[in-house]
Design an enzyme around this catalytic site. Structure first.
Site, PDB file in Angstrom:
ATOM      1  N   GLU A 106      10.946   1.896   9.213  1.00  0.00           N
ATOM      2  CA  GLU A 106       9.513   1.483   9.509  1.00  0.00           C
ATOM      3  C   GLU A 106       9.534   0.057   9.367  1.00  0.00           C
ATOM      4  OE1 GLU A 106       6.787   4.810   8.656  1.00  0.00           O
ATOM      5  OE2 GLU A 106       7.195   3.973   6.500  1.00  0.00           O
TER       6      GLU A 106
ATOM      7  N   GLY B   5       1.080   7.020  10.002  1.00  0.00           N
ATOM      8  CA  GLY B   5       0.261   6.815   9.120  1.00  0.00           C
ATOM      9  C   GLY B   5      -1.355   6.929   9.889  1.00  0.00           C
ATOM     10  N   GLY B   6      -1.874   6.021  10.143  1.00  0.00           N
ATOM     11  CA  GLY B   6      -3.150   6.304  10.779  1.00  0.00           C
ATOM     12  C   GLY B   6      -3.487   7.245  11.655  1.00  0.00           C
TER      13      GLY B   6
ATOM     14  N   GLU C 108       4.704  -0.017   1.141  1.00  0.00           N
ATOM     15  CA  GLU C 108       3.697  -0.223   0.603  1.00  0.00           C
ATOM     16  C   GLU C 108       3.884   0.155  -0.838  1.00  0.00           C
ATOM     17  OE1 GLU C 108       1.121   2.463   2.584  1.00  0.00           O
ATOM     18  OE2 GLU C 108       1.238   0.901   4.433  1.00  0.00           O
TER      19      GLU C 108
ATOM     20  N   SER D  80       2.919   2.313  13.629  1.00  0.00           N
ATOM     21  CA  SER D  80       1.906   2.232  14.925  1.00  0.00           C
ATOM     22  C   SER D  80       2.317   3.274  16.152  1.00  0.00           C
ATOM     23  CB  SER D  80       1.868   0.820  15.285  1.00  0.00           C
ATOM     24  OG  SER D  80       1.500  -0.097  14.464  1.00  0.00           O
TER      25      SER D  80
ATOM     26  N   ASN E 105       1.591  10.513   6.756  1.00  0.00           N
ATOM     27  CA  ASN E 105       1.258   9.947   5.646  1.00  0.00           C
ATOM     28  C   ASN E 105      -0.251   9.500   5.484  1.00  0.00           C
ATOM     29  OD1 ASN E 105       1.277   8.298   3.389  1.00  0.00           O
ATOM     30  ND2 ASN E 105       2.524   6.810   4.155  1.00  0.00           N
ATOM     31  N   TRP E 106      -0.953  10.147   4.813  1.00  0.00           N
ATOM     32  CA  TRP E 106      -2.494  10.221   4.698  1.00  0.00           C
ATOM     33  C   TRP E 106      -2.716   8.871   3.719  1.00  0.00           C
ATOM     34  CZ3 TRP E 106      -5.913  15.229   4.582  1.00  0.00           C
ATOM     35  CH2 TRP E 106      -5.766  15.747   5.899  1.00  0.00           C
ATOM     36  N   LYS E 107      -1.659   8.345   3.247  1.00  0.00           N
ATOM     37  CA  LYS E 107      -1.893   7.058   2.367  1.00  0.00           C
ATOM     38  C   LYS E 107      -3.173   7.357   1.198  1.00  0.00           C
ATOM     39  CE  LYS E 107       0.201   4.271   5.615  1.00  0.00           C
ATOM     40  NZ  LYS E 107       0.360   2.857   5.902  1.00  0.00           N
TER      41      LYS E 107
ATOM     42  N   GLY F 282       0.648  -0.048  10.809  1.00  0.00           N
ATOM     43  CA  GLY F 282      -0.998  -0.306  10.723  1.00  0.00           C
ATOM     44  C   GLY F 282      -1.148  -1.590  11.658  1.00  0.00           C
TER      45      GLY F 282
ATOM     46  N   HIS G 260       8.279   3.693   0.294  1.00  0.00           N
ATOM     47  CA  HIS G 260       7.587   3.326   1.401  1.00  0.00           C
ATOM     48  C   HIS G 260       7.312   1.787   1.210  1.00  0.00           C
ATOM     49  CE1 HIS G 260       3.948   2.407   3.976  1.00  0.00           C
ATOM     50  NE2 HIS G 260       4.255   3.661   4.548  1.00  0.00           N
TER      51      HIS G 260
END
Ligand code: PEP
Length: 250
Positions: free
Chosen positions: A167, A233-234, A99, A212, A11-13, A173, A97
């Site tokens: 999640e 993510g990251g 977010e 993470s 997920n590149w957000k 993150g 998600h």
């Protein structure tokens, strides 16, 4: 009973510009050189979907959206429908998600409607759930997660149209990761709920862990019972880092 095919999804957000499209080429090269024993997906921002699809043509990496509207079309400025994602060539879409739930006030009922819209268009919905730090410290993790899954998952969910992503919000993150036992407990509870609700098909719906995940912890996390892949993510932004996670399935 067979188990769900593992999926490692990135997920590149709200990250990535045209300069980052080369990560798709690099990732496909790493996979063709070193192999991948799982499905692989990248969910970039909508602006990069077509470019990633073009750069990845003929390769193993699929492309998905990060959200979709529940309606097919209409007066919803700035939104994107599942039909539009399908039209571009996406195969998956992330819905619910944490977010989106936090930044846009999305409820599980909203997520359910988005997932149903995705399924209607032939997209696989990755339905996210997860407890906050406070909910975990007050012993409410299973109640919160199971309630989210129950309310967010549409009626006719099956392996071919649904993936769940557990999640923990506090792990996203932050570099903090739950213990393998904690992950196992939540995934087992989600699996039980899926089987109660969907019978044998519930045993085939993939349950990803997200929060993470990186190359150094992927093997341990992916080895936990009922963990059928990762939502990353990251560590999905750079092909080499992401491939380090995919390698957990070699
Ligand atoms: C995510 O946002 O879905 C996620 C898991 O992020 P990270 O891997 O960066 O924790």
């Amino acid at each position: 009973m067979t188990s769900p095919k593992p999926l490692v999804a990135g997920n590149w957000k709200m990250n990535g510009l045209l300069a980052n499209v080369s990560q798709m080429t690099e990732l496909n090269q790493l996979i063709s050189d070193g192999g991948a024993n799982c499905d692989v997906l990248l969910c970039p921002s909508t602006t990069l979907i077509s470019s990633l699809l073009e750069a990845g043509a003929g390769g193993k990496v699929m492309v998905g959206g990060q959200d979709c509207h529940a309606n097919v079309s209409g007066a919803h400025t700035g939104d994107i429908s599942a039909e539009m994602l399908k039209d571009l060539g996406c195969s998956y879409v992330i819905v619910g998600h944490s977010e989106r739930r936090a930044d846009h006030g999305e409820t599980s009922a909203d997520v359910n409607a988005k997932a149903a819209a995705a399924q209607t268009q032939g997209l696989k919905a990755i339905i996210c759930c997860g407890e906050s730090d406070e909910e975990r410290s007050s012993g409410k993790t299973l109640d919160v997660v199971l309630e989210q899954v129950k309310a967010s998952i549409p009626q006719d969910a099956k392996n071919s149209n649904t993936v769940i992503a557990y999640e923990p919000v506090w792990a996203i993150g932050t570099g903090k990761v739950p213990t393998a036992n904690d992950v196992e407990e939540v995934h087992a509870a989600i699996r039980t709920l899926l089987i109660q609700r969907f019978g044998e098909e519930g045993a085939l719906i993939g349950i990803l862990y997200g929060g993470s995940v990186k190359a150094s912890n992927a093997s341990e996390l992916m080895g936990v019972q009922n963990v059928n892949g990762a939502l990353v993510g990251g560590a999905s932004l750079k092909a080499a880092d992401f491939y380090g996670i995919i390698e957990a399935y070699k």
